[in-house]
Design a protein around this motif. Structure first.
Motif, short mmCIF file in Angstrom:
data_model
loop_
_atom_site.label_atom_id
_atom_site.label_comp_id
_atom_site.label_asym_id
_atom_site.label_seq_id
_atom_site.Cartn_x
_atom_site.Cartn_y
_atom_site.Cartn_z
N ASP A 147 11.10 -0.70 4.58
CA ASP A 147 11.49 -0.57 5.98
C ASP A 147 10.97 0.72 6.60
OD1 ASP A 147 12.78 -2.97 5.74
OD2 ASP A 147 14.79 -2.08 5.46
N GLN A 148 10.99 1.83 5.84
CA GLN A 148 10.55 3.10 6.38
C GLN A 148 9.07 3.06 6.75
OE1 GLN A 148 12.14 6.62 6.88
NE2 GLN A 148 10.39 6.12 8.17
N ALA A 149 8.25 2.49 5.87
CA ALA A 149 6.81 2.39 6.16
C ALA A 149 6.56 1.50 7.36
CB ALA A 149 6.07 1.87 4.93
N VAL A 150 7.28 0.39 7.45
CA VAL A 150 7.11 -0.51 8.59
C VAL A 150 7.52 0.18 9.88
CG1 VAL A 150 7.95 -2.65 9.63
CG2 VAL A 150 7.36 -2.60 7.21
N GLU A 151 8.58 0.98 9.83
CA GLU A 151 9.00 1.72 11.02
C GLU A 151 7.94 2.74 11.44
OE1 GLU A 151 10.92 2.66 14.32
OE2 GLU A 151 11.47 1.01 12.97
N LEU A 152 7.35 3.42 10.46
CA LEU A 152 6.27 4.37 10.77
C LEU A 152 5.09 3.65 11.44
CD1 LEU A 152 6.08 6.54 7.53
CD2 LEU A 152 6.93 7.28 9.78
N PRO A 169 -6.90 0.80 1.22
CA PRO A 169 -5.98 -0.29 1.54
C PRO A 169 -5.80 -1.25 0.38
CG PRO A 169 -8.14 -0.72 2.49
CD PRO A 169 -8.19 0.68 1.93
N TRP A 170 -4.57 -1.71 0.20
CA TRP A 170 -4.25 -2.79 -0.72
C TRP A 170 -4.06 -4.03 0.14
CZ3 TRP A 170 -1.35 -1.83 -5.85
CH2 TRP A 170 -1.82 -0.65 -6.46
N LEU A 171 -5.00 -4.97 0.06
CA LEU A 171 -5.05 -6.11 0.97
C LEU A 171 -4.56 -7.37 0.26
CD1 LEU A 171 -8.59 -5.36 2.44
CD2 LEU A 171 -6.38 -4.79 3.48
N VAL A 172 -3.63 -8.06 0.90
CA VAL A 172 -3.12 -9.34 0.42
C VAL A 172 -3.42 -10.37 1.50
CG1 VAL A 172 -1.10 -10.66 -0.29
CG2 VAL A 172 -1.29 -8.25 -0.93
N ALA A 228 1.44 -6.16 6.44
CA ALA A 228 2.38 -7.12 5.87
C ALA A 228 3.16 -6.47 4.75
CB ALA A 228 1.65 -8.36 5.35
N SER A 229 4.47 -6.35 4.89
CA SER A 229 5.31 -5.76 3.85
C SER A 229 5.97 -6.88 3.04
CB SER A 229 6.38 -4.86 4.47
OG SER A 229 7.21 -5.62 5.34
N GLU A 230 6.80 -6.49 2.07
CA GLU A 230 7.62 -7.41 1.28
C GLU A 230 6.77 -8.48 0.59
OE1 GLU A 230 10.77 -8.94 3.64
OE2 GLU A 230 11.59 -6.98 4.13
N GLN A 231 5.74 -8.04 -0.13
CA GLN A 231 4.91 -8.96 -0.91
C GLN A 231 5.57 -9.25 -2.26
OE1 GLN A 231 2.16 -10.43 0.28
NE2 GLN A 231 2.59 -9.40 2.21
N PRO A 232 5.27 -10.40 -2.87
CA PRO A 232 5.84 -10.71 -4.19
C PRO A 232 5.37 -9.73 -5.24
CG PRO A 232 4.16 -12.32 -3.58
CD PRO A 232 4.43 -11.50 -2.36
N ALA A 233 6.13 -9.61 -6.32
CA ALA A 233 5.83 -8.62 -7.36
C ALA A 233 4.47 -8.82 -7.98
CB ALA A 233 6.91 -8.66 -8.44
N ASP A 234 4.02 -10.07 -8.08
CA ASP A 234 2.75 -10.36 -8.73
C ASP A 234 1.64 -10.68 -7.73
OD1 ASP A 234 3.76 -12.73 -7.82
OD2 ASP A 234 3.36 -13.88 -9.65
N ALA A 252 -0.97 -4.35 2.67
CA ALA A 252 0.36 -4.41 2.05
C ALA A 252 0.68 -3.15 1.28
CB ALA A 252 0.44 -5.63 1.14
N GLY A 253 -0.14 -2.12 1.40
CA GLY A 253 0.06 -0.86 0.71
C GLY A 253 -1.20 -0.03 0.77
N VAL A 254 -1.13 1.18 0.23
CA VAL A 254 -2.30 2.05 0.13
C VAL A 254 -2.28 2.71 -1.25
CG1 VAL A 254 -2.45 2.51 2.62
CG2 VAL A 254 -1.14 4.06 1.14
#
Length: 255
Positions: free
Chosen positions: A242-247, A211-214, A160-166, A219-221
């Motif tokens: 977008d680049q990470a999602v494409e990968l 993993p960074w789990l939301v 899941a990309s595009e998570q809120p800043a907080d 949502a990241g590493v």
């Protein structure tokens, strides 16, 4: 005046209670199917041992050659078409030919076996410039013995990309001197438009790629700025764009 209904007999009460208990049990079973465990999570900002369970089993340590080679980074299984993809930091895959993954690794044992890296998906700007904003990688893996795919063994996290800043993030990772994973949950903030920051103690060398789990989705590493941070109390992740999602899509289809 409406007539009062007769009070239920003892046997009726028993039958009614049994039906309620069965309904509650069925609902609990449905809610628990293949979901990462909430468990008894420590308070926000506190790092503790990660309990065994669905979420922890999807996370594993990366080793150089085998269990005797020592583990140096962390990775996690993500959902893919052919069920064979892991996510980690790009800087963890400098030597993919000798890297193996042990999901659920604990106390010197690999309960689900070892999985060798067979393909790596990183952004061109990482390959050419080691751009910290592209310190995210996906890799295909294959079992060193047997034929079962890694996601069939432990399941996989959605991405899941595009998570809120907080966004509140849970990290599960392996310090290089430890044979069991640590877990920490805390709110995050944007260190920059392309880097996310979290305050969690004791996430030292070896937790890169964690993993960074939301809400149970990746949502990241742990990586990015300073390859994840120079102090174990503060960690970073490149924002998944977008680049990470494409990968991820490329890895998920190609396997």
């Amino acid at each position: 005046m409406l007539p009062r209904q007769a009070a239920p007999t003892g046997s009726s009460r028993v039958r009614r209670a049994s039906r309620v208990l069965l309904a509650l049990a069925a609902m609990a079973a449905l809610l628990s199917v293949d979901l990462p465990d909430a468990g008894a999570a420590p308070p926000l900002g506190i790092t503790a041992r990660a309990d065994r369970g669905i979420a922890a089993d999807r996370v594993g340590a990366l080793f150089a050659g085998g269990l005797d080679g020592g583990h140096f980074c962390t990775a996690a299984v993500v959902h893919s078409d052919d069920r064979s993809v892991i996510a980690t930091a790009a800087h963890c895959l400098d030597n993919p030919d000798s890297t193996v993954f042990a999901p659920g690794y604990r106390d010197g044992k690999a309960p689900y076996g070892l999985w060798k890296v067979t393909g790596v998906y990183v952004a061109p700007r990482w390959t050419q410039e080691r751009d910290p904003d592209e310190d995210v990688a996906f890799a295909s893996v294959a079992p060193t013995s047997g034929s079962r795919q890694v996601e069939d063994a432990v399941g996989g996290f959605p991405v899941a990309s595009e998570q809120p800043a907080d966004a509140t993030v849970t990290i599960v990772g392996y310090p290089s001197g430890d044979d069991s994973p640590l877990r920490c949950t805390n709110a995050t903030s944007l260190f920059s438009p392309t880097q996310r920051r979290i305050d969690c103690p004791d996430l030292s060398s070896g937790t890169s790629g964690s993993p960074w789990l939301v809400n149970g989705a990746l949502a990241g590493v742990l990586g990015g700025y300073e390859e994840g941070g120079l102090a174990p109390e503060v960690s970073y992740s490149a924002v998944m764009g977008d680049q990470a999602v494409e990968l991820y899509r490329e890895a998920a289809v190609a396997g």
